[in-house]
Design a protein around this motif. Structure first.
Motif, mmCIF file in Angstrom:
data_model
loop_
_atom_site.group_PDB
_atom_site.id
_atom_site.type_symbol
_atom_site.label_atom_id
_atom_site.label_comp_id
_atom_site.label_asym_id
_atom_site.label_seq_id
_atom_site.Cartn_x
_atom_site.Cartn_y
_atom_site.Cartn_z
ATOM 1 N N LYS A 1 0.961 -1.101 -0.072
ATOM 2 C CA LYS A 1 0.094 -0.080 -0.001
ATOM 3 C C LYS A 1 0.847 1.318 -0.092
ATOM 4 N N GLY A 2 0.505 2.207 -0.895
ATOM 5 C CA GLY A 2 1.327 3.407 -0.924
ATOM 6 C C GLY A 2 2.417 3.473 -2.047
ATOM 7 N N THR A 3 2.508 2.308 -2.704
ATOM 8 C CA THR A 3 3.618 2.231 -3.942
ATOM 9 C C THR A 3 3.023 3.022 -4.901
ATOM 10 N N HIS A 4 3.936 3.924 -5.325
ATOM 11 C CA HIS A 4 3.352 5.118 -6.556
ATOM 12 C C HIS A 4 3.907 4.590 -8.095
ATOM 13 N N PHE A 5 2.949 4.465 -8.766
ATOM 14 C CA PHE A 5 3.273 4.309 -10.416
ATOM 15 C C PHE A 5 3.100 5.354 -11.220
ATOM 16 N N ASN A 6 4.116 5.959 -11.882
ATOM 17 C CA ASN A 6 4.149 7.072 -12.710
ATOM 18 C C ASN A 6 4.373 6.633 -14.192
ATOM 19 N N PHE A 7 3.322 6.828 -15.143
ATOM 20 C CA PHE A 7 3.447 6.220 -16.122
ATOM 21 C C PHE A 7 3.649 7.262 -17.458
ATOM 22 N N ALA A 8 4.449 6.890 -18.213
ATOM 23 C CA ALA A 8 4.852 7.709 -19.361
ATOM 24 C C ALA A 8 4.965 6.844 -20.703
ATOM 25 N N ILE A 9 4.603 7.628 -21.856
ATOM 26 C CA ILE A 9 4.748 7.079 -23.311
ATOM 27 C C ILE A 9 6.220 7.337 -23.630
ATOM 28 N N VAL A 10 6.723 6.263 -24.114
ATOM 29 C CA VAL A 10 8.267 6.677 -24.941
ATOM 30 C C VAL A 10 7.847 6.247 -26.522
ATOM 31 N N PHE A 11 8.071 7.192 -27.200
ATOM 32 C CA PHE A 11 7.718 7.110 -28.715
ATOM 33 C C PHE A 11 8.891 7.736 -29.558
ATOM 34 N N THR A 12 8.873 7.225 -30.880
ATOM 35 C CA THR A 12 9.903 7.835 -31.639
ATOM 36 C C THR A 12 9.654 9.336 -32.041
ATOM 37 N N ASP A 13 10.620 10.224 -31.966
ATOM 38 C CA ASP A 13 10.853 11.549 -32.414
ATOM 39 C C ASP A 13 10.537 11.577 -33.981
ATOM 40 N N VAL A 14 9.699 12.140 -34.506
ATOM 41 C CA VAL A 14 9.707 12.275 -35.868
ATOM 42 C C VAL A 14 10.519 13.405 -36.627
ATOM 43 N N LYS A 15 10.938 14.325 -35.767
ATOM 44 C CA LYS A 15 11.723 15.555 -36.028
ATOM 45 C C LYS A 15 13.137 15.397 -35.935
ATOM 46 N N ARG A 16 13.485 14.467 -35.191
ATOM 47 C CA ARG A 16 14.936 14.180 -34.865
ATOM 48 C C ARG A 16 15.017 12.775 -34.479
ATOM 49 N N PRO A 17 16.579 12.151 -34.802
ATOM 50 C CA PRO A 17 16.431 10.810 -34.325
ATOM 51 C C PRO A 17 16.461 10.564 -32.805
ATOM 52 N N GLY A 18 15.799 9.593 -32.340
ATOM 53 C CA GLY A 18 15.595 9.162 -30.939
ATOM 54 C C GLY A 18 14.460 9.131 -30.415
ATOM 55 N N TYR A 19 14.189 8.976 -29.155
ATOM 56 C CA TYR A 19 13.057 8.882 -28.572
ATOM 57 C C TYR A 19 12.701 10.225 -27.546
#
Length: 172
Positions: A102-120
């Motif tokens: 109880k009390g464990t925190h989950f922080n969500f993020a989407i990781v996606f490819t960047d269309v304007k420059r190489p990388g994520y």
């Protein structure tokens, strides 16, 4: 309505234009708030969601996703676009018993490819907490513009190091 008269005609037209402008704005707002179409999980094939977790409260660095590499902490989950953050939290807790506290925190993020420059790039989308209800619990992948092929990064923070609960979370 405006009083009729010599200038009444022009005022009525101006009033109609204003009314039409207001109506079109409302329509645009309604389009933005268009409800998600329900997904029939019996008839719709699930997608493979590649999830990467950390237990230090921070998301992975973007360079960990570079040149075809991914972090080693991968979970593969078959799910649907209408999966909620709370539902995904439950699936992660099945794999990591220490995250059930109880009390464990989950922080969500989407990781996606960047269309304007190489990388994520990374886009934080919400958070949940074990044993507490929150406003992000019912948020879906679809509502956050998740695209098939994107990754999900979950920063897990143990209760002893979790940030204090904000006002929008309440105990069960």
């Amino acid at each position: 309505m405006l009083a009729a008269g010599v200038r009444g005609q022009g005022e009525r037209l101006a009033g109609r234009r204003r009314k039409m402008a207001v109506e079109s704005r409302v329509t645009q707002e309604e389009i933005k708030k268009e409800p998600e179409k329900p997904i029939d999980r019996e008839k719709t094939c699930p997608l493979l969601l590649r999830v990467f977790t950390t237990n230090n409260g921070r998301h992975h660095r973007m360079d960990e996703f570079s040149r075809g590499n991914v972090p080693s902490s991968e979970l593969q989950i078959y799910t649907w676009m209408d999966a909620t953050l709370k539902e995904l939290t439950s699936l992660v807790k099945e794999v990591y018993p220490e995250a059930r506290k109880k009390g464990t925190h989950f922080n969500f993020a989407i990781v996606f490819t960047d269309v304007k420059r190489p990388g994520y790039r990374v886009k934080e989308i919400g958070s949940t907490m074990s044993g507490r209800k929150g406003t992000d619990d019912s948020m879906t992948l679809q509502s956050q513009k998740f695209q098939i092929g994107d990754y999900l990064d979950i920063a897990i923070t143990p209760p002893s190091r979790a940030p204090p609960p904000s006002g929008h979370m309440r105990p069960y």
